[in-house]
Design a protein around this motif. Sequence first.
Motif, short mmCIF file in Angstrom:
data_model
loop_
_atom_site.label_atom_id
_atom_site.label_comp_id
_atom_site.label_asym_id
_atom_site.label_seq_id
_atom_site.Cartn_x
_atom_site.Cartn_y
_atom_site.Cartn_z
N ILE A 194 0.84 -1.20 0.00
CA ILE A 194 0.00 0.00 0.00
C ILE A 194 0.88 1.25 0.00
O ILE A 194 0.63 2.22 -0.73
CB ILE A 194 -0.95 0.00 1.21
N HIS A 195 1.93 1.22 0.80
CA HIS A 195 2.84 2.37 0.90
C HIS A 195 3.54 2.61 -0.44
O HIS A 195 3.70 3.76 -0.87
CB HIS A 195 3.88 2.11 2.00
N ASP A 196 3.94 1.55 -1.11
CA ASP A 196 4.62 1.69 -2.40
C ASP A 196 3.72 2.34 -3.45
O ASP A 196 4.20 3.08 -4.31
CB ASP A 196 5.09 0.32 -2.91
N ARG A 197 2.43 2.08 -3.35
CA ARG A 197 1.50 2.60 -4.35
C ARG A 197 0.97 4.00 -4.00
O ARG A 197 0.85 4.87 -4.88
CB ARG A 197 0.32 1.62 -4.51
N ALA A 198 0.64 4.23 -2.72
CA ALA A 198 -0.09 5.46 -2.38
C ALA A 198 0.54 6.26 -1.25
O ALA A 198 -0.02 7.29 -0.86
CB ALA A 198 -1.54 5.12 -2.04
N LYS A 199 1.65 5.83 -0.71
CA LYS A 199 2.39 6.47 0.40
C LYS A 199 1.50 6.66 1.64
O LYS A 199 0.65 7.54 1.69
CB LYS A 199 3.00 7.80 -0.02
N ILE A 200 1.76 5.85 2.62
CA ILE A 200 0.98 5.89 3.86
C ILE A 200 1.41 7.08 4.72
O ILE A 200 2.59 7.31 4.96
CB ILE A 200 1.17 4.58 4.64
N LYS A 201 0.41 7.81 5.19
CA LYS A 201 0.65 8.92 6.11
C LYS A 201 0.48 8.49 7.57
O LYS A 201 1.27 8.85 8.43
CB LYS A 201 -0.34 10.06 5.84
N ARG A 202 -0.56 7.70 7.82
CA ARG A 202 -0.92 7.39 9.21
C ARG A 202 -1.56 6.02 9.29
O ARG A 202 -2.32 5.62 8.40
CB ARG A 202 -1.88 8.44 9.75
N VAL A 203 -1.26 5.31 10.37
CA VAL A 203 -1.83 3.99 10.63
C VAL A 203 -2.40 3.97 12.04
O VAL A 203 -1.74 4.38 13.00
CB VAL A 203 -0.77 2.87 10.50
N VAL A 204 -3.63 3.49 12.16
CA VAL A 204 -4.25 3.25 13.47
C VAL A 204 -4.52 1.75 13.54
O VAL A 204 -5.27 1.21 12.72
CB VAL A 204 -5.57 4.03 13.64
N VAL A 205 -3.89 1.07 14.49
CA VAL A 205 -4.03 -0.38 14.55
C VAL A 205 -4.44 -0.82 15.96
O VAL A 205 -3.95 -0.30 16.96
CB VAL A 205 -2.70 -1.09 14.15
N SER A 206 -5.39 -1.74 16.00
CA SER A 206 -5.76 -2.43 17.24
C SER A 206 -5.44 -3.90 17.05
O SER A 206 -5.85 -4.49 16.04
CB SER A 206 -7.24 -2.25 17.55
N THR A 207 -4.71 -4.48 17.98
CA THR A 207 -4.32 -5.88 17.86
C THR A 207 -5.13 -6.76 18.79
O THR A 207 -5.61 -6.31 19.84
CB THR A 207 -2.82 -6.07 18.16
N TYR A 208 -5.25 -8.02 18.40
CA TYR A 208 -5.93 -9.05 19.19
C TYR A 208 -4.95 -10.21 19.26
O TYR A 208 -4.96 -11.08 18.39
CB TYR A 208 -7.25 -9.44 18.51
N GLN A 209 -4.10 -10.21 20.27
CA GLN A 209 -2.92 -11.07 20.28
C GLN A 209 -3.10 -12.30 21.16
O GLN A 209 -3.55 -12.22 22.30
CB GLN A 209 -1.70 -10.27 20.74
N SER A 210 -2.72 -13.45 20.59
CA SER A 210 -2.90 -14.73 21.27
C SER A 210 -1.92 -14.90 22.43
O SER A 210 -0.88 -14.25 22.49
CB SER A 210 -2.72 -15.88 20.28
N VAL A 211 -2.25 -15.82 23.31
CA VAL A 211 -1.43 -16.02 24.52
C VAL A 211 -0.09 -16.69 24.21
O VAL A 211 0.85 -16.57 25.01
CB VAL A 211 -2.19 -16.85 25.58
N ILE A 261 -5.76 2.74 7.60
CA ILE A 261 -4.64 3.35 6.88
C ILE A 261 -5.11 4.64 6.20
O ILE A 261 -6.14 4.65 5.53
CB ILE A 261 -4.10 2.39 5.79
N GLU A 262 -4.34 5.70 6.38
CA GLU A 262 -4.57 6.94 5.65
C GLU A 262 -3.40 7.19 4.72
O GLU A 262 -2.24 7.17 5.16
CB GLU A 262 -4.74 8.11 6.62
N THR A 263 -3.67 7.38 3.45
CA THR A 263 -2.62 7.53 2.44
C THR A 263 -2.60 8.94 1.86
O THR A 263 -3.59 9.68 1.96
CB THR A 263 -2.81 6.52 1.30
N GLU A 264 -1.48 9.30 1.26
CA GLU A 264 -1.37 10.60 0.61
C GLU A 264 -2.16 10.65 -0.70
O GLU A 264 -2.78 11.65 -1.03
CB GLU A 264 0.10 10.94 0.34
N GLU A 265 -2.13 9.55 -1.46
CA GLU A 265 -2.89 9.45 -2.70
C GLU A 265 -4.12 8.58 -2.49
O GLU A 265 -4.09 7.65 -1.68
CB GLU A 265 -2.03 8.85 -3.81
N PHE A 266 -5.16 8.85 -3.24
CA PHE A 266 -6.35 8.01 -3.14
C PHE A 266 -6.06 6.62 -3.69
O PHE A 266 -5.42 6.46 -4.73
CB PHE A 266 -7.51 8.62 -3.93
N LEU A 267 -6.53 5.62 -2.98
CA LEU A 267 -6.39 4.23 -3.43
C LEU A 267 -7.74 3.55 -3.29
O LEU A 267 -8.25 3.40 -2.17
CB LEU A 267 -5.32 3.51 -2.61
N ASP A 268 -8.31 3.16 -4.39
CA ASP A 268 -9.60 2.49 -4.39
C ASP A 268 -9.47 1.11 -3.75
O ASP A 268 -8.46 0.41 -3.91
CB ASP A 268 -10.08 2.35 -5.84
#
Length: 340
Positions: A142-159, A249-256
């Motif tokens: 995604i970054h290679d195509r549209a350049k990522i500006k910001r990522v918000v991630v919530s994880t659900y991590q196993s024991v 993910i928020e990117t600099e360029e629009f990505l459909d």
Amino acid sequence: MGYKIVVVGATGNVGREMLNILDERQFPVDEIAVLASRKSLGTEVSFGDKTLKTKDLATFDFAGWDMALFAVGSEATKEFAPKAAKAGCVVIDNSSLYRYDPEIPLIVPEVNPDAIMMYSNKNIIANPNCSTAQMVVALKPIHDRAKIKRVVVSTYQSVSGSGKDAIDELWDQTKGMYVPGQEKPAKVYPKQIAFNVIPHIDVFLDSGDTKEEWKMIVETKKIIDPSIKVTATCVRVPVFVGHSESINIETEEFLDEDEARDILRESPGILVIDKREDGGYVTPVECVGDYATFISRIRQDVTVENGLNMWCVSDNLRKGAALNAVQIAELLGRRVLKKG
């Protein structure tokens, strides 16, 4: 001609998985040594159809060995990894000890393979945190195509990310919910993990983030691009194996979303399973034992100008740890040592 390989911490969950994956991927091994602490000395582990007895890490001579895959804690790594590196054995370390050293490469082979050449700085290569590893595999195309500006991630991590004692604690607490008198108090975790979720992984920092959340931020910047802004909330869930992540993910360029889906389908290490119907996505139970990072629920985020949402699942003992380490060894072999 193959390699002389050492697996350090061979009796643990990740060490055993490293041995399984080396065999499954037919890594060119001429000779293999399995090491553990003195308390586990002589413990038998499997490598393909062979049964190997562990040797003492404290007295092992790394001279003449090509690569050492370390799957022990930071304290043991701090003592023994420099000895192995000084002896000419390239260390691939799964602990967090060297991840933030600017002279040591932090590698996910699908994402930043060229960084492998930095290994010669200290003869050590770092393996990223399990939650980071699967996320950056998803982010890089995604970054290679549209350049990522910001990522918000919530994880659900196993024991399993906390080791064998945590797996046992979930199992024992789950049984205790149904068998009177068998209730088990929390020891590994600060609260009950069975039938519960805990928004707390690793220690709390002054910022209010936990160290796990901090790791995801810093490692993503080091592996992909320091300009990416990342915020994370890491949650432990009552799952034995397999980490899941909800990624915005928020990117600099629009990505459909359709183009994003196509890009991800063509990207290394990723399997897209994304049908908008009941069961048309992957859950952690289904990813166990697989090499891939699975992406589902790809959709536009209409609350920002250029936004995407996705669901990311992977076997944390494999891509999050053992598989990534073996892939680094394969990359090192192809790019540098060139024996196999």
